[in-house]
Design a protein around this motif. Sequence first.
Motif, PDB file in Angstrom:
ATOM      1  N   ILE A 141      46.146  45.620  33.383  1.00  0.00           N
ATOM      2  CA  ILE A 141      46.610  45.079  34.574  1.00  0.00           C
ATOM      3  C   ILE A 141      47.874  44.386  34.440  1.00  0.00           C
ATOM      4  O   ILE A 141      48.841  44.609  35.267  1.00  0.00           O
ATOM      5  CB  ILE A 141      45.468  44.209  35.236  1.00  0.00           C
ATOM      6  N   LEU A 156      49.533  48.743  41.066  1.00  0.00           N
ATOM      7  CA  LEU A 156      48.294  47.858  41.400  1.00  0.00           C
ATOM      8  C   LEU A 156      47.747  48.226  42.909  1.00  0.00           C
ATOM      9  O   LEU A 156      46.513  48.312  43.053  1.00  0.00           O
ATOM     10  CB  LEU A 156      48.436  46.683  41.031  1.00  0.00           C
ATOM     11  N   GLN A 202      37.049  44.897  39.029  1.00  0.00           N
ATOM     12  CA  GLN A 202      38.285  45.596  39.050  1.00  0.00           C
ATOM     13  C   GLN A 202      39.063  45.033  40.082  1.00  0.00           C
ATOM     14  O   GLN A 202      40.287  44.628  39.992  1.00  0.00           O
ATOM     15  CB  GLN A 202      38.604  46.992  38.741  1.00  0.00           C
ATOM     16  N   ILE A 253      42.560  42.675  40.288  1.00  0.00           N
ATOM     17  CA  ILE A 253      43.910  43.098  40.961  1.00  0.00           C
ATOM     18  C   ILE A 253      44.343  42.173  42.132  1.00  0.00           C
ATOM     19  O   ILE A 253      45.695  41.943  42.119  1.00  0.00           O
ATOM     20  CB  ILE A 253      43.806  44.644  41.412  1.00  0.00           C
TER      21      ILE A 253
END
Length: 74
Positions: free
Chosen positions: A7, A15, A60, A64
């Motif tokens: 990331i 993203l 996830q 983000i």
Amino acid sequence: MNARTDISMKTDEVLRVELQEFRRQHRDLDEAISALVERATGDQITIRRLKKQKLRLKDQIAQIEDRLTPDIIA
């Protein structure tokens, strides 16, 4: 390479696109799980697998969002 490192190496635009896709996948999984539960014919192992996949997506998404949201210094 772990997810956190992955990331940190991506641009904000990449993203945002991934975030949108992960949210869509999360909604799709939610609908699939609901459908299997409502029909009462859903295989419990399949439902459990889908729920785990949904939780991974949620993690996830949170990672983000944390990266895209600027820290506010109080």
